[in-house]
Write an enzyme that holds these catalytic residues in place. Structure first.
Site, short mmCIF file in Angstrom:
data_model
loop_
_atom_site.label_atom_id
_atom_site.label_comp_id
_atom_site.label_asym_id
_atom_site.label_seq_id
_atom_site.Cartn_x
_atom_site.Cartn_y
_atom_site.Cartn_z
N TYR A 42 0.83 -1.21 0.00
CA TYR A 42 0.00 0.00 0.00
C TYR A 42 0.86 1.26 0.00
CZ TYR A 42 -3.53 -3.46 1.43
OH TYR A 42 -4.33 -4.57 1.49
N SER A 129 -3.47 -14.63 2.69
CA SER A 129 -4.54 -13.78 2.15
C SER A 129 -4.84 -14.27 0.74
CB SER A 129 -4.06 -12.32 2.14
OG SER A 129 -5.05 -11.50 1.57
N LEU A 182 -17.44 -3.30 2.21
CA LEU A 182 -18.45 -2.43 1.59
C LEU A 182 -18.43 -2.63 0.07
CD1 LEU A 182 -17.61 0.83 3.62
CD2 LEU A 182 -19.41 -0.84 4.10
N GLN A 184 -16.04 -1.93 -1.67
CA GLN A 184 -15.39 -0.66 -2.04
C GLN A 184 -16.42 0.45 -2.29
OE1 GLN A 184 -12.36 -1.82 -5.05
NE2 GLN A 184 -11.00 -1.76 -3.26
N LYS A 231 -16.14 7.05 12.06
CA LYS A 231 -17.04 6.94 13.22
C LYS A 231 -18.30 6.16 12.84
CE LYS A 231 -19.10 9.50 16.91
NZ LYS A 231 -19.81 10.68 17.28
N GLU A 232 -18.84 6.50 11.69
CA GLU A 232 -20.05 5.82 11.23
C GLU A 232 -19.81 4.30 11.15
OE1 GLU A 232 -21.25 7.16 7.32
OE2 GLU A 232 -22.45 5.35 6.99
N ASN A 233 -18.68 3.91 10.58
CA ASN A 233 -18.42 2.48 10.38
C ASN A 233 -18.32 1.73 11.72
OD1 ASN A 233 -18.49 3.02 7.69
ND2 ASN A 233 -16.28 2.90 7.36
#
Ligand code: NAP
Length: 265
Positions: A42, A129, A182, A184, A231-233
């Protein structure tokens, strides 16, 4: 292993976004996110550097997951890649170190290096993975079934692992770490998700994450570089799905009826 964490793919790629990404991870930690998922891939190490900066000097650091590139995953290459990741992260030990996907080096070599790293205290545990059921059989043969986790694409709209991979892992009490929970962001535009979220009084993202978390033996790592979404997640942990809601979701996103090759992003 914690059941919830923040993902970092696409972070560390642009200097312009760095401050926002750092702020999002720090915000996640302030809110109590117990885990961060990253990888040497990443941002070419940039994401690990941001994670390192975010956790520096904090009491009680989160559970850190990182990954080695398959082309680095030789006997010596894995050890060297891990040392570089530790330096970027600014820590002495990675909690869970994964082979990012199969290919490149022979699995035997990677596992030998994982064992060496664990014996040296540089990783606490290791895993894989993007491994499908047959890959897991191969890994388990090498490691007597001790592989720590398998991080794979799994969400409402991509339920293939439920057919044989997830049951195989559950039988061995090996957690499945669901990435792109989600899809993505694609799941957030689905009518069924929005309708049910509205009825439950939560957001579409929270519903999609709550569904993943409702699957036994599954943990997840949604990514957001936006404070409010971080925060929502996390709020998904408070969303309880009734059997009726789960049944409606099954109708909108049917479970697999047969083997589907593992999808990968
Ligand atoms: P994801 O978590 O399903 O979705 C991330 C995307 O959704 C981002 O564009 C994010 O935008 C947006 N988003 C997040 N929360 C949102 C919300 N509440 N409302 C609206 N949009 C929201 O996808 P992912 O990043 O692919 O997967 C999660 C993590 O899994 C990755 O970051 C990575 O750590 C890991 N992963 C691993 C592999 C592997 O091969 N092992 C592959 C893919 C991913 P903003 O950032 O702008 O908020």
């Amino acid at each position: 292993m914690p059941v919830f964490g923040i993902g970092t793919w696409r972070m560390g790629e642009s200097g312009r976004k760095r401050a926002q990404e750092l702020d999002a991870i720090r915000h996640a930690l302030d809110l109590g996110y117990p885990m961060i998922d990253t990888a040497e891939m990443y941002g070419d190490g940039g994401a690990e550097e941001i994670v390192g900066e975010a956790i520096a000097g904090r009491p009680g650091r989160p559970f850190i997951v990182s990954k080695v590139y398959p082309h680095n995953a030789t006997r010596a290459g894995t050890v060297a890649a891990c040392e570089r990741s530790l330096k970027r992260l600014g820590i002495e030990r990675i909690d869970l170190y994964l082979l990012h996907w199969r290919g490149g080096a022979r699995l035997e070599e990677t596992y030998e290096a994982f064992h060496r790293l664990r014996a040296a205290g540089k990783i606490a545990d290791f895993g894989v993975s993007n491994f499908d059921r047959q890959d897991m059989e191969d890994a388990a043969r090498l490691d007597k079934g001790l592989t720590g986790s398998n991080q794979v694409l799994y969400c409402l709209s991509r339920r293939g692992p439920e057919f044989d991979l997830l049951p195989w892992m559950r039988k061995r009490q090996m957690p499945l770490m669901a990435y792109s929970p989600l899809d993505q962001g694609a799941l957030l535009g689905k009518a069924a998700v929005n309708k049910l979220a509205g009825e439950l009084g939560c957001t579409a993202a929270q519903l999609a994450l709550a569904w993943v978390l409702a699957q036994p033996g599954v943990v997840t790592i949604p990514k957001s570089a936006t404070r409010a979404r971080v925060k929502e997640n996390l709020g998904a942990l408070d969303v309880k799905l009734t059997p009726q809601v789960l049944a409606e979701l099954d109708r909108a996103f049917p479970p697999p009826r047969g083997k589907q090759a593992l999808e990968m992003l």
